[in-house]
Design a protein around this motif. Sequence first.
Motif, mmCIF file in Angstrom:
data_model
loop_
_atom_site.group_PDB
_atom_site.id
_atom_site.type_symbol
_atom_site.label_atom_id
_atom_site.label_comp_id
_atom_site.label_asym_id
_atom_site.label_seq_id
_atom_site.Cartn_x
_atom_site.Cartn_y
_atom_site.Cartn_z
ATOM 1 N N GLY A 1 0.823 -1.202 0.000
ATOM 2 C CA GLY A 1 0.000 0.000 0.000
ATOM 3 C C GLY A 1 0.860 1.257 0.000
ATOM 4 N N ASP A 2 0.214 2.396 -0.104
ATOM 5 C CA ASP A 2 0.904 3.686 -0.126
ATOM 6 C C ASP A 2 1.532 3.951 1.235
ATOM 7 N N ASP A 3 2.707 4.584 1.239
ATOM 8 C CA ASP A 3 3.392 4.818 2.507
ATOM 9 C C ASP A 3 2.935 6.084 3.227
ATOM 10 N N GLY A 4 1.987 6.809 2.633
ATOM 11 C CA GLY A 4 1.425 7.983 3.299
ATOM 12 C C GLY A 4 2.232 9.249 3.151
ATOM 13 N N SER A 5 3.355 9.204 2.430
ATOM 14 C CA SER A 5 4.158 10.407 2.234
ATOM 15 C C SER A 5 3.519 11.306 1.178
ATOM 16 N N ARG A 6 4.024 12.501 1.073
ATOM 17 C CA ARG A 6 3.472 13.477 0.134
ATOM 18 C C ARG A 6 3.794 13.093 -1.305
ATOM 19 N N GLN A 7 2.826 13.242 -2.181
ATOM 20 C CA GLN A 7 3.037 13.119 -3.620
ATOM 21 C C GLN A 7 2.856 14.489 -4.242
ATOM 22 N N PRO A 8 3.807 14.942 -5.064
ATOM 23 C CA PRO A 8 3.646 16.265 -5.686
ATOM 24 C C PRO A 8 2.493 16.285 -6.686
ATOM 25 N N LEU A 9 1.936 17.470 -6.882
ATOM 26 C CA LEU A 9 0.857 17.645 -7.852
ATOM 27 C C LEU A 9 1.357 17.539 -9.283
ATOM 28 N N HIS A 10 2.597 17.926 -9.473
ATOM 29 C CA HIS A 10 3.110 18.010 -10.844
ATOM 30 C C HIS A 10 4.615 17.812 -10.823
#
Length: 426
Positions: free
Chosen positions: A39-48
């Motif tokens: 699953g996703d690690d919960g860290s930030r993913q950038p918008l672009h």
Amino acid sequence: MGDGNATGVRRTALTSADLAAVEARLAATDELLARAYPGDDGSRQPLHTVYVPADRYAPELPAVWGRAALAAADSVGGLEALAEAVGLDAEIAASVVPRVREKLEREPIEDLRIDFEDGYGGRGDDVEDADAVLTAKRVAAAVGAGLAPPFIGIRFKSFEASTRARGIRTLELFIAELMEHGLPDGLTLTLPKVSTIAQVEAMADVAAALERAHGLPDGRLRFEVQVETPQLILDAQGRSPVARLPHAAPGRITGLHFGTYDYSASLQIAARYQSMAHPAADLAKGVMQLAVAGTGIRLSDGSTNILPVGDRGVEAWRLHARLVRRSLERGFHQGWDLHAHQLPTRFLATYAFYREGYPEASARLRSYLDRTAGSVLDEPATARALAGFVLRGVRCGAIAPGEVAADARLDESALVSLAHPRAVVA
């Protein structure tokens, strides 16, 4: 009589041996799910991700782009007028515009990719060697001065035969120079034009070798894979290599990024009709979504090369805003931007997406957490999606943390725990 015991609990027919057999049969499944689908690690993913040729990068570039974006909006009457021109509801626009202005002043670029591939071309080994070292020095200077975006790195040349050695050398020089100053936390590396699993495995080998050479911990150098060739979607045996990538290089791949124009051209789609919204692009991206579901690998849509400059600027802004919104609705939370003038519509469209959905999402979260009857009966999986939606809105600046605390009684760590139950919350 005879169907219970002294405690009144009904006896079961399955023996401990029966249950042990089930456990033994499913042990491999349990191990696979835990290892391959964390699953996703919960860290930030950038918008672009913003792409700039390597020779044009300087530490001040994000601020320069932010000012250029605001100036471009001012040329049509300001962000308010641009929001109206791209079709934002007036009430939503009133909420979004101040936030977008602040974003463009504070953090106009979330992820910056310094390009040594298509945007840079072939300039000779001596020139590219020098640029690789200089770029690393500038990245280190930007990080030290607080000018770097949260995510920054390079796209080196592909592992195709004609460019492989050059790409590896550029990567090695860049990493070696960065090691003199310390690797940024948000370092991101991009492997383009991937056609086979073997190319990704080779990149994993290169990353591991660089880690050993520089005394880095295992797994420190991770990378994105650009999906730009049809061979990665469907191979000669009728299989989908992209679905095997997460398992071919476990823990190394951070994202799959769709390459709109290389992919479209490979399918003989006429240049005029090449688009992120083409059915062929949607098919490839649907396969990508299936391939990484549950793996923790993130997705990014591609770009539009119709730039908002000149006499057709407003038309291009409308197209860009529509494509950004379309990607978000289809579960692609990241895309590429190629020009400073695309930043206003990137953030206007994205912030509007989250502001429009926030009232319903927060109300449904509140009902779910309070176990009260709302208009929608949400299951845990939907609650995770609702929390993930709100979390993304908070992290990009569209939603204020105080709003969520008041409306749903959740802070960011609680949102992460709800959206990504298997993540470790700092």
